[in-house]
Design an enzyme around this catalytic site. Structure first.
Site, mmCIF file in Angstrom:
data_model
loop_
_atom_site.group_PDB
_atom_site.id
_atom_site.type_symbol
_atom_site.label_atom_id
_atom_site.label_comp_id
_atom_site.label_asym_id
_atom_site.label_seq_id
_atom_site.Cartn_x
_atom_site.Cartn_y
_atom_site.Cartn_z
ATOM 1 N N ASP A 163 1.273 5.068 0.131
ATOM 2 C CA ASP A 163 0.400 6.137 0.639
ATOM 3 C C ASP A 163 1.083 7.501 0.545
ATOM 4 O O ASP A 163 2.303 7.593 0.406
ATOM 5 C CB ASP A 163 0.051 5.798 2.097
ATOM 6 C CG ASP A 163 -1.256 6.441 2.551
ATOM 7 O OD1 ASP A 163 -1.830 7.238 1.795
ATOM 8 O OD2 ASP A 163 -1.686 6.133 3.682
ATOM 9 N N LYS A 178 0.878 -1.180 0.000
ATOM 10 C CA LYS A 178 0.000 0.000 0.000
ATOM 11 C C LYS A 178 0.908 1.221 0.000
ATOM 12 O O LYS A 178 1.632 1.462 0.977
ATOM 13 C CB LYS A 178 -0.902 -0.019 1.244
ATOM 14 C CG LYS A 178 -1.775 1.238 1.426
ATOM 15 C CD LYS A 178 -2.707 1.080 2.630
ATOM 16 C CE LYS A 178 -3.507 2.332 2.948
ATOM 17 N NZ LYS A 178 -4.361 2.158 4.149
ATOM 18 N N ASP A 229 -10.644 8.533 4.159
ATOM 19 C CA ASP A 229 -10.568 7.456 5.145
ATOM 20 C C ASP A 229 -11.922 7.254 5.818
ATOM 21 O O ASP A 229 -12.591 8.227 6.171
ATOM 22 C CB ASP A 229 -9.583 7.828 6.261
ATOM 23 C CG ASP A 229 -8.137 7.754 5.815
ATOM 24 O OD1 ASP A 229 -7.884 7.814 4.608
ATOM 25 O OD2 ASP A 229 -7.279 7.648 6.709
ATOM 26 N N CYS A 278 -2.650 5.073 -2.734
ATOM 27 C CA CYS A 278 -3.438 5.783 -1.723
ATOM 28 C C CYS A 278 -2.889 7.198 -1.628
ATOM 29 O O CYS A 278 -1.682 7.408 -1.740
ATOM 30 C CB CYS A 278 -3.330 5.056 -0.382
ATOM 31 S SG CYS A 278 -4.495 5.640 0.875
ATOM 32 N N ARG A 325 -7.260 3.466 -3.729
ATOM 33 C CA ARG A 325 -8.190 4.107 -2.802
ATOM 34 C C ARG A 325 -8.887 5.229 -3.550
ATOM 35 O O ARG A 325 -8.239 6.042 -4.200
ATOM 36 C CB ARG A 325 -7.437 4.655 -1.604
ATOM 37 C CG ARG A 325 -7.593 3.791 -0.389
ATOM 38 C CD ARG A 325 -8.970 3.815 0.207
ATOM 39 N NE ARG A 325 -9.098 5.059 0.930
ATOM 40 C CZ ARG A 325 -8.420 5.303 2.034
ATOM 41 N NH1 ARG A 325 -7.629 4.400 2.592
ATOM 42 N NH2 ARG A 325 -8.563 6.457 2.626
HETATM 43 C C1 9PG Z 1 -1.895 5.881 7.890
HETATM 44 C C2 9PG Z 1 -3.184 6.242 7.159
HETATM 45 C C3 9PG Z 1 -3.924 5.012 6.628
HETATM 46 C C4 9PG Z 1 -5.085 5.454 5.758
HETATM 47 C C5 9PG Z 1 -4.593 6.377 4.663
HETATM 48 C C6 9PG Z 1 -3.884 7.561 5.280
HETATM 49 O O1 9PG Z 1 -3.569 14.469 5.927
HETATM 50 N N1 9PG Z 1 -4.551 13.847 5.444
HETATM 51 O O2 9PG Z 1 -5.417 14.421 4.772
HETATM 52 C C7 9PG Z 1 -4.623 12.437 5.597
HETATM 53 C C8 9PG Z 1 -5.588 11.722 4.927
HETATM 54 C C9 9PG Z 1 -5.635 10.338 5.082
HETATM 55 C C10 9PG Z 1 -4.755 9.695 5.896
HETATM 56 C C11 9PG Z 1 -3.799 10.408 6.568
HETATM 57 C C12 9PG Z 1 -3.719 11.786 6.420
HETATM 58 O O3 9PG Z 1 -4.804 8.325 6.026
HETATM 59 O O4 9PG Z 1 -5.614 6.817 3.826
HETATM 60 O O5 9PG Z 1 -5.735 4.331 5.176
HETATM 61 O O6 9PG Z 1 -3.051 4.199 5.867
HETATM 62 O O7 9PG Z 1 -2.817 7.124 6.106
HETATM 63 O O8 9PG Z 1 -1.260 7.016 8.386
#
Ligand code: 9PG
Length: 494
Positions: free
Chosen positions: A321, A319, A382, A363, A378
């Site tokens: 991210d 995954k 979340d 992601c 994704r």
């Molecule tokens: C782990 C998570 C999980 C999750 C991911 C991601 O800053 N933001 O807008 C933001 C959005 C989503 C997010 C984190 C920060 O979650 O989507 O499934 O893996 O990271 O940290």
């Protein structure tokens, strides 16, 4: 100079630089017909978490016009500059206006944005190729991604997938993920306990999420909660009969990480200060983290090494991210590359290392650069163990519709449904089946679970299995039956 050739089904175009220097964008404008009484468009978001769905012209505003951080605007749009015209809406990559779908056919060389506004009772669309200040040589021509008209979003997705060698053949995915119960607190003990509890559950992939790593950026080393190495963890998951999966944020590096300490020149920089370019902020990572410069060949070699090492350690499922990070504006080693090219180069490097057989889940990834690299994607915000976002949202979510919440995830599960198995396998985000240690009511648990099933998308459970009972298991069985049928229906010949 911008050359635009209008054909019967759309536009082909190119930009030629009059003089050497940075180019932000190329645009052309067309009339999309009368506005009518209640003009609505399909507004598409930039990356995985960005909201998509119907928007009302002249009523809704571009979320970037609300006060927020430039990092957050940059995370959710090709062009991080806010929209200042209160009547303009942006749709990234694809849109529907007056019953016609307009979409770019590619996104690896530059991003594409539709800027849509009312003018004198008609709808005006400006098509923008976003080059983000990439330096062009004098007289250099860049052919831009074609823009086409389609009868539907489905037709666009089929065409985009075909033009970009979409990876759509992975089997229906069923699994478990650590994030939405433990969040960053996951430990090796908890993971092993879950593996033991999973014996009678129909999971294939067992995916460890954020929280195992020594530092953001040091993905091959574990922290004190994980006494075993990444190899040992993969072996334990494999020994339990599951496919090992792991989360990384490959383009981020914390200030204390070895990668940032040993290779400060691998970080992109803020233009104004020369400091490392902030790619994200998370308290549990120790605050702000930097962004790797994916125009630097040494960084690409490093990313390839990380992908290869994790697959060699036994992780067949990665995954990836926060992958929008190198799209953010800053100083990069090669100023000729666009934001889209920076994201794509990083993704391709990880794929090269991981090999063709690994399952890669994108992601936080701009959709335009994902197709052809990722197997799963994704497609929404979340989920969270609550339906609506809390009134106090954390910094990263200072943007309409993106705070972690099951309602926000559900919106995109529906509005990006048409992408499933045309661009990749949709990941609507995890199922949460528990009815304790959650603010979701049993009705909300079921509503989200059935939506995931009906979407045909990936079905990963993110619960402490000790909290689940026969009712949870019966719900999962319903979800998987629905999911397999919906998934098969997408590819079945009509
Ligand atoms: C782990 C998570 C999980 C999750 C991911 C991601 O800053 N933001 O807008 C933001 C959005 C989503 C997010 C984190 C920060 O979650 O989507 O499934 O893996 O990271 O940290």
């Amino acid at each position: 100079m911008i050359d635009v050739l209008e054909t019967s089904d759309g536009w082909d175009w190119a930009i030629t630089a009059d003089r050497a220097g940075p180019v932000d964008r190329a645009t052309f404008t067309f009339d999309a017909g009368p506005a009518g009484d209640d003009p609505r468009i399909y507004r598409h978001g930039y990356q995985s978490w960005s909201p998509s769905g119907e928007a009302r012209l002249g009523v809704d505003v571009d979320p970037s016009s609300q006060p927020t951080l430039s990092l957050v605007r940059g995370m959710h749009h090709a062009d991080p500059e806010p929209v200042t015209d209160p009547h303009q809406l942006r749709s990234e990559l694809v849109t529907v206006v007056n019953g016609t779908c307009y979409g770019f056919l590619g996104g690896t060389d530059h991003d594409g944005t539709f800027r849509i506004r009312l003018r004198d009772g008609r709808i005006e669309v400006t098509v923008e190729a976003f080059l983000g200040g990439a330096h062009l040589a004098a007289g250099e021509t860049r052919v831009l991604h074609p823009v086409r008209r389609f009868a539907s979003l489905d037709d666009w997705a089929v065409a985009y997938g075909a033009a970009n060698a979409a990876r759509v053949d992975a089997p229906y995915q069923v699994g478990w993920c650590s994030w939405y119960h433990w969040f960053s607190e996951i430990s090796e003990d908890a993971l092993r306990q879950q593996l033991a509890l999973a014996a009678d559950w129909p999971f294939d992939v067992f995916q460890l999420d954020d929280g195992f790593q020594a530092q953001v950026g040091d993905w091959l080393d574990t922290n004190e909660k994980f006494p075993t190495s990444v190899d040992g963890i993969a072996s334990s998951i494999r020994a339990a009969g599951r496919t090992p999966g792991i989360w990384i944020a490959p383009f981020l590096a914390a200030p204390a990480s070895e990668v940032a300490q040993q290779h400060p020149d691998w970080l992109a920089r803020h233009a104004a200060t020369g400091d490392p370019l902030r790619g994200s902020y998370n308290d549990h990572w120790g605050g702000s983290v930097g962004t790797l410069d994916t125009t630097n060949p040494d960084v690409l070699a490093h990313l390839e090494h990380v992908g290869r090492s994790l697959v060699e350690a036994g992780f067949d499922y990665l995954k990836l991210d926060f992958t929008y990070a190198p799209s953010l504006p800053g100083i990069y080693a090669d100023p000729t590359r666009t934001p889209a090219q920076r994201v794509r180069a990083g993704m391709e490097a990880v794929r090269r290392g991981a090999g063709d057989d690994a399952f890669i889940l994108g992601c936080g990834l701009p959709l335009a650069q994902a197709v052809g690299v990722v197997d799963g994607m994704r497609i929404g915000a979340d989920v969270a163990p609550r339906w609506d976002p809390p009134p106090q949202v954390w910094e990263g979510a200072l943007y309409d519709g993106v705070a972690p919440s099951t309602a926000n995830a559900l919106r995109n599960t529906i509005s990006r449904q048409f992408m499933h198995r045309r661009l990749w396998l949709n990941d609507p985000d995890c199922l949460m089946l528990r009815t304790s240690e959650t603010e979701l009511t049993p009705e909300q648990v079921e509503r989200w679970a059935l939506a995931v099933g009906e979407s045909g998308g990936m079905a990963l459970v993110s619960d402490d299995l000790a909290l689940l009972d026969d009712g949870s298991r019966a719900l999962l069985d319903r979800v998987l039956a629905l999911g397999r049928a919906a998934d098969a229906a997408v590819t079945a010949p009509s």
